[in-house]
Write an enzyme that holds these catalytic residues in place. Structure first.
Site, PDB file in Angstrom:
ATOM      1  N   LYS A  43      -3.770   4.089   5.066  1.00 27.68           N
ATOM      2  CA  LYS A  43      -2.419   4.277   5.586  1.00 27.68           C
ATOM      3  C   LYS A  43      -1.716   3.102   4.955  1.00 27.68           C
ATOM      4  CE  LYS A  43      -2.739   8.055   8.089  1.00 27.68           C
ATOM      5  NZ  LYS A  43      -3.269   8.972   6.903  1.00 27.68           N
TER       6      LYS A  43
ATOM      7  N   SER B 154      -2.462  11.678  -0.301  1.00 26.69           N
ATOM      8  CA  SER B 154      -1.271  11.274   0.299  1.00 26.69           C
ATOM      9  C   SER B 154      -0.577   9.780  -0.255  1.00 26.69           C
ATOM     10  CB  SER B 154      -1.406  11.285   1.933  1.00 26.69           C
ATOM     11  OG  SER B 154      -2.250  10.168   2.121  1.00 26.69           O
TER      12      SER B 154
END
Lengths: 148, 422
Positions: free
Chosen positions: A105, A68
């Protein structure tokens, strides 16, 4: 007895935390009385530990699993250099604790609050809240990608 | 200048180390087990609340473990040693003088610091937590013993938020009255019963005891403890000179040999020498490097081999290290080469005090054996090296130790790094 030719791998050592610097005394052999003009430029060898790690006590290596964050230059299988002492800011890439797991993240500041966001559009940003186990673990400083 | 000392210690250290890399353990009941997964050697607060005492054999806790889903871990000394080093290095930046007392405790000198020590300590606490993930509690006092008392009070009183300064505190007597004699550093269960029988139940009572009586019943060490409780420093910080970080022992042979047995003997010899140096500086090591080589100056038949062997538990035991060296030799020895030189190097060296064997003394090296090794050192020092030697056998075979629930070596092994999902 037949001797095998070529190079053997005879030992495999884990990379040690202490760095060793080799400081050459002379760049060239010195016949008496004739120093090399390059000797004035003798410098120490470059050390990756010094270059990559600012806070050794607070720096950890973490492996990435997943895609991601490829837009941030982080690929699955990469080695992250993570510094816990650095203060994360808006848009910092961080390792965070979320649902009991470590995850990579991007930290995003919005309306005065901090959120953990993924580059994956299907992931809804989650507000940072240590009391429910959503918190920053460390700041990702470098991602080391094996090109071979 | 008046001495002020702080005692910084890690909360539930082994458990805290596990939690740094596995956030799912946060707020859950966790137990870390002793060698051979036998007894409880560390507990999270949730487990303490269930009343499980330290040292309890785990098989006696099976019902509790099942009912409360208590997670169990084998002692991961490699991880704890590395995390301890990080905590200690971080603490060292806050003081000019520090004594590492054990794997998770240190005394810091605050002497001469003119600012608010409570605030300063909050900063230390925050920095250690931030940098390493390990929570610490800090107690401050004019003596080491009072710093320990202050630390205990900080642990028991959550409103204090992990820091307490007992120096010249107006209510110091109230606090001393809260500490049972058995909980005083330097007293412990040895003297607790005797003191209780004599009507001395709390630290406050002990400060009022007669010096001559204390000297007689508790020796000079006991008297020092009592004086320290009264605020008179008797125990300076022990600042050891930095010990050697690596110990090498190698030699060229006078002759060349192809025989493995000759190499084994030579390595046993060099290991014994290096290990005795290690013990002399009161250290333990975690890794032994072994190398063997032929002459490097000939056209053919050159070979140089080396290997690192990691011990599962830090040690200074000649027998254990020799066996590790021999195991390493098995992997690097090549027949048909004329060896000229061999050696060992002991690295990843930590002070003895930084390694806590579990409560029941089941370490790689029992205290009895360590005493025997030190006696051997003394004899060899007097009568010459190798007057007394170990037989190659007779060791505890540490790598057969049962450690079924070992967490990864998160910080010391490239193959066992923590993984973050992306």
């Amino acid at each position: 007895m037949k001797r095998k030719k070529g190079l053997f791998v005879t030992s495999i050592h884990p990379l040690e935390k202490t760095s060793k610097h080799q400081i050459p005394l002379y760049l060239s052999r010195v016949p008496a009385g004739f120093p090399s003009p390059a000797d004035d430029y003798v410098d120490k060898r470059l050390d990756l530990n010094v270059h990559l790690i600012q806070h050794p006590n607070a720096t950890f290596f973490i492996r990435v699993d997943g895609d991601s964050m490829t837009d941030a230059g982080i690929h699955s299988g990469d080695l992250l250099v993570v510094d816990r002492k650095l203060e994360p800011g808006d848009q910092s890439v961080v390792v965070a604790a979320l649902d009991g797991e470590l995850t990579v993240k991007r930290l995003v500041k919005k309306n005065g609050k901090l959120f953990l966001a993924s580059e994956n559009p299907r992931f809804k940003p989650i507000e940072v809240n240590p009391e429910v186990g959503v918190e920053v673990w460390g700041v990702v400083v470098h991602s080391i990608h094996n090109v071979k | 200048m008046r001495q002020i000392v702080a005692l910084a210690d890690c909360n539930n250290f082994y458990v805290s180390c596990e939690r740094v890399f596995d956030p799912s353990l946060e707020n859950k009941p966790v137990i870390v087990l002793s060698n051979n997964d036998g007894c409880v050697v560390a507990r999270s607060n949730e487990v303490k609340a269930l009343g499980v005492p330290l040292g309890k054999p785990i098989f006696e806790c099976q019902d509790l473990v099942k009912k409360h889903l208590i997670q169990l871990f084998s002692s991961n000394y490699t991880l704890y040693a590395d995390m301890s080093q990080r905590v200690m290095s971080t603490l060292e930046e806050f003081t000019p003088e520090m004594e590492r007392y054990s794997i998770d405790e240190a005394f810091l000198s605050f002497t001469g610091m003119k600012f608010d020590l409570t605030e300063y300590s909050r900063g230390i606490r925050d920095t250690v937590k931030r940098s390493t993930g390990i929570p610490v509690t800090i107690g401050i006092g004019p003596t080491k013993t009072l710093a320990k008392v202050a630390n205990k009070i900080a642990k028991r009183t959550s409103e204090l938020r992990g820091v307490f300064d007992i120096t010249d505190h107006p209510r110091i007597e109230d606090y001393l009255a809260q500490i049972e004699v058995g909980d005083i550093w330097g007293v412990g269960f040895r003297y607790a019963e005797m003191l209780q029988e004599n009507g001395i139940k709390t630290a406050l009572d002990l400060t009022k005891a007669n010096d001559a009586w204390v000297l007689k019943r508790m020796t000079i060490k006991g008297l020092r403890t009592v004086k320290e409780l009264r605020g008179e420093p008797c125990m300076p910080l022990e600042l050891a000179p930095p010990p050697k970080k690596a110990i090498m022992s190698s030699k060229g042979f006078g002759i060349e040999t192809e025989r493995k047995d000759d190499l084994k003997e030579a390595l046993a010899d060099y290991t014994a020498l290096a290990a005795s140096k290690l013990r002399r500086q009161q250290s333990l090591c975690s890794v032994i490097q072994v190398f063997i080589q032929t002459s490097m100056f000939k056209a053919q038949g050159r070979y140089s081999g080396g290997i690192s062997v990691r011990l599962p538990v830090p040690t200074s035991d000649t027998g254990v290290l020799t066996q590790a060296a021999h195991q390493g030799l098995e992997r690097i020895y090549r027949p048909g080469y004329a060896y000229r030189k061999a050696g060992v190097m002991l690295i990843e060296i930590i002070p003895e005090s930084a390694f806590q064997p579990d409560l029941f003394g089941t370490t790689l090296t029992s205290e009895k054996r360590l005493n025997a090794l030190k006696a051997m050192d003394a004899v060899n020092a007097r009568f010459g090296r190798n007057t007394v030697q170990t037989a190659a056998a007779g060791t505890l075979k540490p790598w057969r130790m049962r450690r079924a629930r070992l967490s990864p070596s998160y910080t010391t092994d490239w193959d066992e790094l923590p993984v973050a999902t992306a």
